[in-house]
Design a protein around this motif. Structure first.
Motif: not given
Length: 74
Positions: A11-19, A29-33, A54-68
């Motif tokens: 649903d886009g509520r949570w986003r997790f990035e490895v940087i 970590m982002f919650k609602q952007g 939510y559970h970790m199993a609910d997560l799906m891979e998302l496209p990434i957008e680099q800062p550039n």
């Protein structure tokens, strides 16, 4: 900074990035952007997800957008 990967709730509520910052790998970590102040372990993210129903199993891979502005993986 380079984003190595991203995942989130369908649903886009949570986003997790490895940087990468220099030689160091971090998590964001982002919650609602909104970027949360936690940059620690995956366990914190898992705890916050669980508290929000939510559970970790609910997560799906998302496209990434680099800062550039480029999309896609490294």
């Amino acid at each position: 900074m380079k984003i190595l990967g991203a995942m989130g709730t369908p649903d886009g509520r949570w986003r997790f990035e490895v940087i990468r910052v220099g030689r160091e790998q971090q998590f964001r970590m982002f919650k609602q952007g909104e970027l949360l102040p936690y940059r620690g372990a995956m366990g914190i993210f898992e705890h916050l997800l669980t508290e929000d129903g939510y559970h970790m199993a609910d997560l799906m891979e998302l496209p990434i957008e680099q800062p550039n502005g480029q999309r896609g993986a490294a």
